[in-house]
Write an enzyme that holds these catalytic residues in place. Structure first.
Site, PDB file in Angstrom:
ATOM      1  N   SER A 167       0.839  -1.191   0.000  1.00 39.41           N
ATOM      2  CA  SER A 167       0.000   0.000   0.000  1.00 39.41           C
ATOM      3  C   SER A 167       0.882   1.252   0.000  1.00 39.41           C
ATOM      4  O   SER A 167       1.638   1.474  -0.929  1.00 39.41           O
ATOM      5  CB  SER A 167      -0.952  -0.027   1.199  1.00 39.41           C
ATOM      6  OG  SER A 167      -1.992   0.913   1.047  1.00 39.41           O
ATOM      7  N   LYS A 219     -19.936  17.759   3.431  1.00 37.48           N
ATOM      8  CA  LYS A 219     -18.972  18.056   4.491  1.00 37.48           C
ATOM      9  C   LYS A 219     -18.710  16.805   5.327  1.00 37.48           C
ATOM     10  O   LYS A 219     -17.598  16.560   5.770  1.00 37.48           O
ATOM     11  CB  LYS A 219     -19.494  19.193   5.377  1.00 37.48           C
ATOM     12  CG  LYS A 219     -18.616  19.507   6.575  1.00 37.48           C
ATOM     13  CD  LYS A 219     -17.228  19.936   6.135  1.00 37.48           C
ATOM     14  CE  LYS A 219     -16.345  20.269   7.335  1.00 37.48           C
ATOM     15  NZ  LYS A 219     -14.972  20.608   6.924  1.00 37.48           N
TER      16      LYS A 219
END
Length: 339
Positions: A167, A219
């Site tokens: 990763s 948001k």
């Protein structure tokens, strides 16, 4: 009753000593905390010299007296030759990066890279030993950018993976000119994962209301306390896909020969498998690389670390002292009781 008496005496002694130590340490700590924020320091160790010392130790053990004398004469002759005709070897700078989930180690990496770039010559090289299973995107993105600084300076960069570079770890590794991995090192995991626990139903069962107010439609997509919506989930997944695309593009940019759609599935591979798929260039270990490089270059390990201030040193010492005193008193108490 005798046990209770001895145990009470032990507690009294321990409490008295601990209080006395705390009073002294507390006073000193108060003064130490007023110190300015401590800075880090850079340690540079010559690995080449250590290898030579190891070689000499083996010579002493394996050669007989006559052979060792000949070896010493040849060594002195070579040293005189160097003094009269000094040979300037290129340098190999070694950085060790062991990354955690939050990638806070990038702070030290920045200092190490800056120090190397400040003195590096065109013929010098850099080797970074990467060990990380990945973590936060922004942290490992910055770590990869630090390694990109080395490439931008036109210095040869080698990444060696002895155990794992997955990763975010592989995001760092793919920046290199050359990637070397141990046979059973784990590489890949070119994917993105995110997990958010939600306790809304538990709160609802207990008649607990949670209010959350935002300005901006997205948001907050998923929440821990509030009720999640399908629209929020879809937006969250969309954001993950966008990050995945950025990750794939980054790997493709640095290793264009890879079949990115084939390897960007989130899977991991061992070193020998990764070599077949083009994720790495060679099979080997950092020990092999450093030993081989030391024959043509002067090898240095570069390590940046934070210096402990007086408060931190005293707190560690106090904890050690108190633990020792407690153990000693408890041992004395047990000896008296068992006698």
């Amino acid at each position: 009753m005798e046990f209770l008496y001895e145990y009470g005496l032990f507690l009294a002694k321990a409490a008295t000593l601990v209080i006395a130590i705390l009073l002294v340490v507390g006073t000193v700590l108060g003064m130490a905390m007023k110190q300015k924020k401590h800075k880090g320091e850079l340690d540079v160790t010559c690995i080449s010299d250590k290898l030579e010392e190891t070689k000499e130790s083996m010579m002493v053990e394996l050669l007989d007296k006559d052979e060792y004398k000949k070896h010493q004469k040849a060594l002195k002759k070579a040293e005189k030759q160097k003094e009269s005709d000094p040979e300037t070897k290129p340098r190999l700078f070694v950085i060790n990066f062991e990354g955690s989930m939050d990638a806070h180690e990038v702070d030290a990496l920045r200092e190490e890279v800056t120090a190397i770039l400040a003195i590096a010559k065109p013929e010098d090289k850099v080797l970074v030993k990467v060990e990380s299973g990945g973590g936060v995107v922004h942290g490992y993105g910055l770590a990869a950018s630090q390694l990109q600084r080395i490439r931008n300076a036109n210095l040869d960069l080698t990444i060696v993976v002895d155990k794992v570079a997955a990763s975010g770890g592989y995001m760092m590794a793919c920046v290199a000119n050359r990637i070397i991995a141990a046979p059973f090192a784990i590489l890949g995991s070119i994917g993105v994962i995110a997990m958010v626990p939600n306790v809304h139903r538990l709160l609802k069962q207990n008649n607990v209301d949670v209010e959350q107010h935002t300005a901006g439609e997205y948001k907050r997509t998923l929440t821990v306390l509030g009720e999640n919506t399908d629209a929020g989930r879809e937006k969250f997944k969309q954001e993950l896909e966008e990050v995945h695309v950025l990750f794939k593009d980054f790997v493709r940019q640095h290793r264009p020969e890879l079949d990115i759609e084939k390897i960007a599935t989130g899977e991991t591979w061992f070193g020998t498998q990764a070599l077949e798929m083009g994720l790495v260039d060679e099979i080997g270990t950092s020990d092999d690389v450093i030993l081989q490089a030391s024959k043509q270059a002067k090898v240095y390990a570069v390590k940046y670390h934070q210096k402990k201030n007086l408060a931190e040193k005293l707190s560690m010492s106090a904890a050690t002292v108190m633990q020792g005193i407690t153990n000693k008193l408890w041992k004395q108490s047990r000896e008296k009781y068992t006698a």
